[in-house]
Design an enzyme around this catalytic site. Structure first.
Site, PDB file in Angstrom:
ATOM      1  N   CYS B 238      23.473-128.871  17.936  1.00 28.38           N
ATOM      2  CA  CYS B 238      24.208-129.352  19.114  1.00 28.38           C
ATOM      3  C   CYS B 238      23.973-128.361  20.243  1.00 28.38           C
ATOM      4  CB  CYS B 238      25.685-129.564  18.806  1.00 28.38           C
ATOM      5  SG  CYS B 238      26.550-128.105  18.242  1.00 28.38           S
ATOM      6  N   ARG B 243      29.721-128.597  16.922  1.00 28.08           N
ATOM      7  CA  ARG B 243      29.703-130.043  16.729  1.00 28.08           C
ATOM      8  C   ARG B 243      28.740-130.417  15.604  1.00 28.08           C
ATOM      9  NH1 ARG B 243      28.643-132.125  22.811  1.00 28.08           N
ATOM     10  NH2 ARG B 243      27.639-130.097  22.929  1.00 28.08           N
TER      11      ARG B 243
END
Lengths: 343, 280
Positions: B238, B243
């Site tokens: 990410c 994430r």
């Protein structure tokens, strides 16, 4: 209580209703379409300065009846009381804090950091505690916002101290406008209203007005304005930000006009300088919606809900209209920098 | 949840509720660190992802000694069953789980739906009491480098095309329209994505209530729609590696891909390197 002499026993008696409506003022110099009458409903004339007094008073009454609010000191000097916790971008919190203070209830406002400093300070002045959340940390589409979740947590974990009205889900927010704003407008226009123009936030105003006015006359057009993507018009939501509220009902709205958010500021400035209406940015955006509708539909009587005034938004105006800052210092001196300009 | 490839790493809110005083160790890791103080699951401790899960000097996850100290101070022993939960669909909770797995703590699970689901369920208690666990002596017995990718691994995949690359950022970050989401201080020199990476934003994997989607839905999202190939090794990335821990969890444990790594250097590293290939 005497609305004629305007002598009241407490601030609650000043809250608006059919017998004590907020003013409607006609737009004259800025009306682009002579055949279409445009009225502004001046919600800043409410006791705490915004349309949110209506929902706040309904929500507070419900919390008193259902959640057992208790003034500080009710059960002895050490009793902190039981009050309100609510996620708010400012105006609802200010109304709730003001009303709660009169009753002696504690108030805690949970708000995103991007709320203007002026609004935060006003909340403090009204006696509210603040919990400030950095919502920008959470770039996650579809999720509940940090401030809402934090307020929910406080209401659950400290249910002996706080109750949460939840303006984004509470039908009393809609009911307030069905029972006050709607009837006021109907009476003030003698039933001749053809269009109502407002904005989207919790959507209590648009839903409540639509339910009342369309029951009176199904031909009345309900227009909502929404700022364009990336906006920073405090208190407003565009369509992509509406997941957070359950009070948004597409079937109650005839048109959603998406408007360039910079116009919120420039139209508001025109309203102040040319109509004497000290409109805040949301009212500026709604006025642009009114202009569009007047030019499109040519005839009719439109009522625009001017949610609050310009005073809380000086920094936002300065950011969007930097020319306002020119000339605010003696010649050959730089104007004093203000926070919003440093971003 | 039994449908998933490795169902033992995911537990429900009810499962946690039934075991509150059973000796399981509960850890909350939030994006917004104010949430824990306002109310949390009774007995849960909180780790702060910015100050406690990352090295405070160089760019890295915390070292072995710091991990031992952190986990030991939280009263967690090597044999304990640890349940992690957090806000924002367990985003940073998944990152914490990845760190636990990296330091060889195998008995660690996510609570499906995270704190939002717990809040939604009226029967689930919340407290503001912060526990004072008796410290333990925690010893890391070995690390698990197979779940972590470095930039050389990513460049190897770019060259050979022998693994799936999954970019879990927003579509605008993937396309290079923006380098980072608005308001983010950590950024990169260039926008775009690693050549060959498939775009599946991390939040695609969860339902509106914060729980993970069904295995069938996840298979459709990753395999059929995005073109992730089942038998291949996989690297998820990410912007700063948090994430992508969430997607790493989905691909490794819920879908059971054989060899999934989280590239925690992610775009802030790759998008700042001189001369590496970038696709837009």
């Amino acid at each position: 209580m005497n609305h004629q002499t305007r002598v009241y026993d407490d601030i609650f008696e000043m809250l608006p209703d059919e017998d004590n409506p907020t003013p409607l003022v006609r737009i004259n110099r800025l009306n682009p379409e002579p055949g279409f009458t445009l009225y502004a409903k001046l919600e800043w004339m409410n006791p705490f300065g915004s349309v949110k007094d209506r929902a706040a008073s309904y929500l507070l009454r419900q919390m008193e009846e259902e959640k057992g609010l208790r003034p500080e000191g009710a059960n002895g000097p050490d009793d902190p009381g039981k009050g309100i916790v609510e996620p708010t971008s400012g105006n609802t919190g200010l109304s709730l804090a003001g009303l709660a203070g009169v009753r002696g209830y504690p108030m805690k406002a949970v708000l995103p950091n991007k709320v203007p400093l002026e609004k935060k300070l006003m909340l403090r002045l009204a006696g509210s505690e603040l919990e400030v959340v950095n919502d920008d940390l959470c770039p996650s589409p579809g999720m509940g916002e940090g401030s809402i979740n934090l307020a929910r947590t406080i209401a659950r974990a400290q249910s002996d101290r706080y109750a949460m009205p939840h303006q984004y889900e509470n039908e009393n927010n809609v009911r307030a406008h069905m029972e006050t704003t709607g009837p006021e407008i109907w009476k003030q226009t003698a039933g001749e209203i053809t269009h109502v123009i407002t904005s989207l936030g919790t959507c209590g105003t648009v839903s409540g007005l639509s339910k009342f006015l369309k029951a009176k006359n199904p031909d009345i057009r309900v227009i909502a304005v929404a700022p364009s993507e990336g906006h920073d018009v405090p208190g407003l939501r565009n369509k992509s930000q509406l997941a957070v509220t359950t009070l948004y009902d597409e079937s109650l709205i005839d048109d959603v006009l998406e408007i360039d958010y910079e116009l919120a500021y420039t139209r508001a400035a025109e309203l102040f300088s040319r109509e004497g209406l000290r409109a805040g940015p949301s009212a500026g955006l709604i006025f642009e919606g009114g202009r569009i509708v007047a030019q499109r539909d040519k005839t009719g009587l439109g009522v625009m809900i001017f949610c609050d005034d310009a005073f809380k938004y000086a920094k936002s105006f300065a950011k969007h209209m930097p020319e306002l800052v020119e000339g605010t210092a003696p010649q050959n001196q730089q104007p004093e920098p203000i926070g919003a300009l440093k971003e | 949840m039994s449908e998933y490839a490795n169902p033992s790493v995911l537990v429900s809110t009810d499962w946690v509720h039934e075991r509150l005083n059973s000796g399981i160790k509960i850890v909350e890791v939030d994006v917004d660190t104010q949430q824990y103080g306002a109310g949390h699951i009774p007995g849960a401790v909180a780790f702060d992802w910015t100050t406690q899960l990352q090295d405070q000097t160089r760019r890295d996850i915390i070292g072995k000694d710091e991990f031992e100290q952190l986990v030991g101070a939280a009263g967690i022993s090597n044999d304990d069953e640890v349940v992690i939960y957090g806000d924002n669909n367990n985003w940073f909770a998944a990152y914490a789980l990845w760190v636990f797995k990296y330091y060889g703590h195998d008995n660690v699970k996510l609570m499906n739906g995270g704190r939002s689901k717990w809040l939604d369920e009226e029967d689930k208690p919340l407290t503001t009491d912060v526990p004072s666990p008796a410290p333990t002596t925690y010893t890391v017995k070995g690390t698990n480098p197979a779940i972590r990718a470095f930039v050389q691994d990513v460049l190897g995949v770019v060259k050979d095309g022998n693994a799936n690359l999954v970019d879990v950022r927003s579509h605008d970050e993937y396309s290079g329209k923006v380098i980072a989401p608005p308001g983010m201080s950590e950024t990169a020199q260039r926008g775009g994505h690693v050549p060959g990476a498939k775009s599946v934003p991390w939040v695609t994997a969860v339902n509106p209530d914060g729980t993970f989607k069904s295995r069938a839905d996840l298979e459709k999202i990753y395999f059929q729609d995005a073109g992730v190939i089942e038998g291949k090794d996989t690297i998820a990335y990410c912007r700063i590696g948090e994430r992508s821990s969430h997607t790493w969890f989905v691909l490794k444990y819920l879908l059971g891909l054989p060899n999934v790594k989280n590239y925690d250097g992610s775009w802030t590293e790759y998008g700042s390197m001189i001369g590496v290939p970038i696709e837009r």
